[in-house]
Motif scaffolding. Structure first.
Motif, PDB file in Angstrom:
ATOM      1  N   LEU A  24      38.608  44.763 -74.325  1.00  0.00           N
ATOM      2  CA  LEU A  24      37.677  43.679 -73.823  1.00  0.00           C
ATOM      3  C   LEU A  24      37.264  42.731 -74.946  1.00  0.00           C
ATOM      4  CD1 LEU A  24      35.139  45.511 -71.395  1.00  0.00           C
ATOM      5  CD2 LEU A  24      37.324  44.502 -70.789  1.00  0.00           C
ATOM      6  N   VAL A  25      37.311  41.495 -74.872  1.00  0.00           N
ATOM      7  CA  VAL A  25      36.789  40.416 -75.934  1.00  0.00           C
ATOM      8  C   VAL A  25      35.762  39.550 -75.414  1.00  0.00           C
ATOM      9  CG1 VAL A  25      37.924  38.428 -77.197  1.00  0.00           C
ATOM     10  CG2 VAL A  25      39.593  40.287 -76.500  1.00  0.00           C
ATOM     11  N   TYR A  37      37.412  25.655 -77.002  1.00  0.00           N
ATOM     12  CA  TYR A  37      36.805  25.714 -75.982  1.00  0.00           C
ATOM     13  C   TYR A  37      37.281  26.573 -74.598  1.00  0.00           C
ATOM     14  CZ  TYR A  37      35.094  21.030 -77.490  1.00  0.00           C
ATOM     15  OH  TYR A  37      34.691  19.986 -78.427  1.00  0.00           O
ATOM     16  N   ALA A  38      36.566  27.088 -73.960  1.00  0.00           N
ATOM     17  CA  ALA A  38      37.346  27.985 -72.834  1.00  0.00           C
ATOM     18  C   ALA A  38      36.472  27.207 -71.560  1.00  0.00           C
ATOM     19  CB  ALA A  38      36.377  29.403 -72.822  1.00  0.00           C
ATOM     20  N   ILE A  39      37.828  26.943 -70.498  1.00  0.00           N
ATOM     21  CA  ILE A  39      37.621  26.088 -69.273  1.00  0.00           C
ATOM     22  C   ILE A  39      37.901  27.272 -68.221  1.00  0.00           C
ATOM     23  CG2 ILE A  39      38.101  24.141 -67.936  1.00  0.00           C
ATOM     24  CD1 ILE A  39      38.645  22.815 -70.593  1.00  0.00           C
ATOM     25  N   PHE A  40      37.078  27.588 -67.378  1.00  0.00           N
ATOM     26  CA  PHE A  40      37.142  28.334 -66.349  1.00  0.00           C
ATOM     27  C   PHE A  40      37.235  27.735 -64.985  1.00  0.00           C
ATOM     28  CE2 PHE A  40      34.971  31.178 -69.684  1.00  0.00           C
ATOM     29  CZ  PHE A  40      35.672  32.309 -69.321  1.00  0.00           C
ATOM     30  N   VAL A  55      46.293  22.990 -75.686  1.00  0.00           N
ATOM     31  CA  VAL A  55      46.077  24.285 -74.934  1.00  0.00           C
ATOM     32  C   VAL A  55      46.426  25.145 -75.880  1.00  0.00           C
ATOM     33  CG1 VAL A  55      46.680  25.676 -73.032  1.00  0.00           C
ATOM     34  CG2 VAL A  55      46.305  23.286 -72.566  1.00  0.00           C
ATOM     35  N   ILE A  56      45.797  26.292 -76.349  1.00  0.00           N
ATOM     36  CA  ILE A  56      46.124  27.245 -77.197  1.00  0.00           C
ATOM     37  C   ILE A  56      46.256  28.737 -76.448  1.00  0.00           C
ATOM     38  CG2 ILE A  56      45.438  25.921 -79.615  1.00  0.00           C
ATOM     39  CD1 ILE A  56      42.839  28.053 -79.385  1.00  0.00           C
ATOM     40  N   GLY A  57      45.734  28.570 -75.370  1.00  0.00           N
ATOM     41  CA  GLY A  57      45.737  30.135 -74.507  1.00  0.00           C
ATOM     42  C   GLY A  57      45.471  29.866 -73.168  1.00  0.00           C
ATOM     43  N   CYS A  58      45.779  30.943 -72.369  1.00  0.00           N
ATOM     44  CA  CYS A  58      45.688  30.891 -71.034  1.00  0.00           C
ATOM     45  C   CYS A  58      45.182  32.419 -70.507  1.00  0.00           C
ATOM     46  CB  CYS A  58      46.853  30.582 -70.399  1.00  0.00           C
ATOM     47  SG  CYS A  58      46.737  30.514 -68.551  1.00  0.00           S
ATOM     48  N   ALA A  59      44.537  32.619 -69.616  1.00  0.00           N
ATOM     49  CA  ALA A  59      43.950  33.902 -69.074  1.00  0.00           C
ATOM     50  C   ALA A  59      43.947  33.866 -67.700  1.00  0.00           C
ATOM     51  CB  ALA A  59      42.796  34.481 -69.613  1.00  0.00           C
ATOM     52  N   LYS A  64      38.647  40.650 -60.738  1.00  0.00           N
ATOM     53  CA  LYS A  64      37.506  40.145 -61.201  1.00  0.00           C
ATOM     54  C   LYS A  64      37.463  40.041 -62.920  1.00  0.00           C
ATOM     55  CE  LYS A  64      35.100  41.476 -57.073  1.00  0.00           C
ATOM     56  NZ  LYS A  64      34.040  41.980 -56.521  1.00  0.00           N
ATOM     57  N   LEU A  65      38.655  40.189 -63.570  1.00  0.00           N
ATOM     58  CA  LEU A  65      38.498  39.943 -65.090  1.00  0.00           C
ATOM     59  C   LEU A  65      39.669  39.232 -65.341  1.00  0.00           C
ATOM     60  CD1 LEU A  65      38.275  43.754 -66.129  1.00  0.00           C
ATOM     61  CD2 LEU A  65      36.546  42.004 -66.427  1.00  0.00           C
TER      62      LEU A  65
END
Length: 75
Positions: A24-25, A37-40, A55-59, A64-65
């Motif tokens: 977990l991070v 920045y993190a955009i949800f 863009v440097i990353g994607c999740a 629910k995680l």
């Protein structure tokens, strides 16, 4: 303690919990150390580099995680 992960060369000051099957991070720690920045959204979280706005990353949301799919190192 430092820990190596698939997406980071190392993370500092982590809590190691051997019983967890995944890592977990903290988003607050991630965006602070990587200056991004993190955009949800409903299904994804996008990480944007603050200086250039790329863009440097994607999740991807899963059970629910948000599971990290990729994260590029900043140059």
């Amino acid at each position: 303690m430092q820990v190596a992960t698939k997406f980071f060369s190392y993370l500092k000051n982590v809590l190691h919990v051997p019983q967890l099957s995944t890592k977990l991070v903290s988003i607050q720690k991630l965006i602070g150390e990587m200056h991004c920045y993190a955009i949800f959204c409903n299904t994804h979280c996008i990480f944007w580099e603050q200086g250039l706005g790329k863009v440097i990353g994607c999740a991807r949301e899963q059970d629910k995680l948000y599971c990290m799919e990729r994260l590029m190192p900043l140059s």
